[in-house]
Write a protein that holds these residues in place. Structure first.
Motif, PDB file in Angstrom:
ATOM      1  N   ARG A   1      -9.955  -1.074  -3.708  1.00  0.00           N
ATOM      2  CA  ARG A   1     -10.029   0.313  -4.187  1.00  0.00           C
ATOM      3  C   ARG A   1     -10.974   0.419  -5.374  1.00  0.00           C
ATOM      4  O   ARG A   1     -11.779   1.346  -5.461  1.00  0.00           O
ATOM      5  CB  ARG A   1      -8.635   0.803  -4.573  1.00  0.00           C
TER       6      ARG A   1
ATOM      7  N   THR B   1       0.848  -1.189   0.000  1.00  0.00           N
ATOM      8  CA  THR B   1       0.000   0.000   0.000  1.00  0.00           C
ATOM      9  C   THR B   1       0.885   1.241   0.000  1.00  0.00           C
ATOM     10  O   THR B   1       2.113   1.143   0.076  1.00  0.00           O
ATOM     11  CB  THR B   1      -0.922   0.051   1.239  1.00  0.00           C
TER      12      THR B   1
ATOM     13  N   TRP C   1      -5.983   1.583   3.509  1.00  0.00           N
ATOM     14  CA  TRP C   1      -5.874   0.129   3.645  1.00  0.00           C
ATOM     15  C   TRP C   1      -4.563  -0.285   4.309  1.00  0.00           C
ATOM     16  O   TRP C   1      -4.338  -1.479   4.549  1.00  0.00           O
ATOM     17  CB  TRP C   1      -5.997  -0.533   2.271  1.00  0.00           C
TER      18      TRP C   1
ATOM     19  N   SER D   1      -2.466   5.431   2.447  1.00  0.00           N
ATOM     20  CA  SER D   1      -3.592   4.562   2.101  1.00  0.00           C
ATOM     21  C   SER D   1      -4.429   4.219   3.324  1.00  0.00           C
ATOM     22  O   SER D   1      -3.894   3.916   4.404  1.00  0.00           O
ATOM     23  CB  SER D   1      -3.083   3.268   1.463  1.00  0.00           C
TER      24      SER D   1
ATOM     25  N   SER E   1      -1.234  -6.953  -2.306  1.00  0.00           N
ATOM     26  CA  SER E   1      -1.342  -5.692  -3.042  1.00  0.00           C
ATOM     27  C   SER E   1      -2.469  -5.750  -4.061  1.00  0.00           C
ATOM     28  O   SER E   1      -3.135  -4.736  -4.325  1.00  0.00           O
ATOM     29  CB  SER E   1      -0.019  -5.354  -3.736  1.00  0.00           C
TER      30      SER E   1
ATOM     31  N   VAL F   1      -5.742  -5.236  -2.209  1.00  0.00           N
ATOM     32  CA  VAL F   1      -5.948  -3.808  -1.943  1.00  0.00           C
ATOM     33  C   VAL F   1      -6.420  -3.096  -3.204  1.00  0.00           C
ATOM     34  O   VAL F   1      -7.337  -2.264  -3.159  1.00  0.00           O
ATOM     35  CB  VAL F   1      -4.652  -3.175  -1.392  1.00  0.00           C
TER      36      VAL F   1
END
Length: 381
Positions: free
Chosen positions: A105, A15, A21, A19, A98, A101
């Motif tokens: 998003r 991230t 997250w 972020s 990743s 994430v």
């Protein structure tokens, strides 16, 4: 076990510093979701890895920004014996953090919005969403009852109690949701209808389309259409499955592709490549020739690519290094010719029209793509 420092490092890698997250990744004990996993042992075999038997390797694997295969064929690592060596395709995994994430998003989750994680897997995405927005707003669905049960128990041990559902998403999706994120490749056409029905009007979906690497996002309108775009981002997710394993590969046809002479023999224009690893090319091939499957091997400097289609079409292209390949093709379609047509377009125009294309998904599950004068549809045949 001091896992927090490993999780913090993973959060930094997967991230950005600002972020929202970052904290969910840093505070999730990913190793608890993947106590055992499969590691490739040679070109076809798999070796069981047990975290408790090697804590240092467990921390290294669990907190690396990579996928961990948890199920091969019908055998989950949790249920395997140390000497088991399954052969076959991976059928479940703990997704690259990743990428999780990125998909979250794309899903545009928000406070108080009901959310469906489609494709529970090891439960990582469910854990991140539960931590950030509250487990009471999260539902996690998978076709495999063991995956749902195991992930549910491990999430509960972390203090999260989302709704856990076992169902085949290509047949039914219980409930209605404001946001849906799928980390399995959904089939365009009839198999997509139940998911679209479960998306509330005004809701948003983020998914890939099966056998492509295209991430499609869109908003559902009052008439049932989902309108959005192909993101300028890509992901390689496993196909949805309806039973214990992937649909069987076209093994007999691939055998023919390896040995057959072909009704047409020619010299190819472009070097042989592993089509599956050329994500944009393989995705465009799926759009133009839905259902095609690919394989690749390299021996003694000779590169060979194989294509097969359920209609009986097949192709083989072989060459030393980057030399022009000898191409054998059989069946009703010329699959390598279709691929070379795409590669020619890429070379002449510098890009393909896929990424950034507008998408209209009608309630019947057909995905209509458009960009400039280019038009294509997936799922209508």
């Amino acid at each position: 076990m001091d896992w927090q420092q490993h999780a913090a490092r993973l959060a930094d890698q997967s991230t950005e510093p600002d972020s929202r997250w970052l904290a969910p990744v840093a505070k999730t004990p990913r190793h608890e979701l993947v106590p055992r996993w499969w590691k490739r042992n040679g070109s076809n075999g798999w070796q069981l890895k047990d975290g408790a038997a090697d804590p240092e390797a467990w921390m290294k694997a669990a907190y690396a920004d990579r996928s961990l295969i948890t199920r091969v064929g019908t055998l989950h690592a949790d249920r395997a014996e140390p000497d088991d060596q399954p052969h076959g395709l991976p059928t479940s995994s703990a997704t690259v953090p990743s990428l999780v994430v990125r998909m979250l998003r794309h899903g545009r989750l928000g406070t108080g919005l009901s959310f469906l994680d489609l494709g529970t897997g090891a439960g990582g995405l469910t854990a991140y969403a539960s931590m950030r927005f509250g487990a009471e707003n999260v539902t996690s669905l998978d076709v495999d009852p063991y995956l749902v049960s195991a992930a549910g128990n491990r999430l509960a041990h972390m203090g999260y109690h989302p709704e856990m559902v076992t169902a085949d998403a290509t047949e039914r999706v219980p409930g209605t949701y404001d946001r849906i994120v799928s980390t399995v490749g959904l089939p365009a056409g009839p198999g997509l209808r139940p998911v679209l029905s479960a998306l509330a009007p005004g809701g948003r979906i983020a998914t890939t389309i099966g056998r492509t690497c295209l991430i499609i996002t869109g908003w559902k309108h009052a008439n049932g259409d989902v309108i959005g775009r192909v993101e300028r981002d890509m992901a390689g997710f496993m196909l949805t499955r309806s039973g214990d394993d992937f649909p069987p590969a076209l093994s007999e046809l691939f055998s023919l592709a390896r040995e057959g002479e072909g009704a047409e023999i020619s010299t190819g224009t472009y070097p042989v490549l592993d089509v599956a690893e050329a994500w944009e090319l393989s995705s465009m091939l799926q759009v133009t020739t839905p259902g095609v499957e690919t394989d690749y091997e390299q021996r003694d400097g000779i590169r060979s690519a194989f294509l097969a289609h359920p209609d009986g079409s097949w192709a083989r292209a072989s060459a030393m290094g980057t030399a022009a390949p000898e191409v054998h093709q059989g069946g009703p379609q010329r699959l390598w010719t279709a691929l070379e047509r795409i590669r020619g377009r890429l070379n002449s125009e510098g890009s393909l029209p896929l990424l950034g294309a507008w998408v209209l998904i009608t309630p019947d599950g057909v995905c209509h793509l458009s960009r400039g004068k280019w038009r294509a549809s997936i799922g209508n045949r």
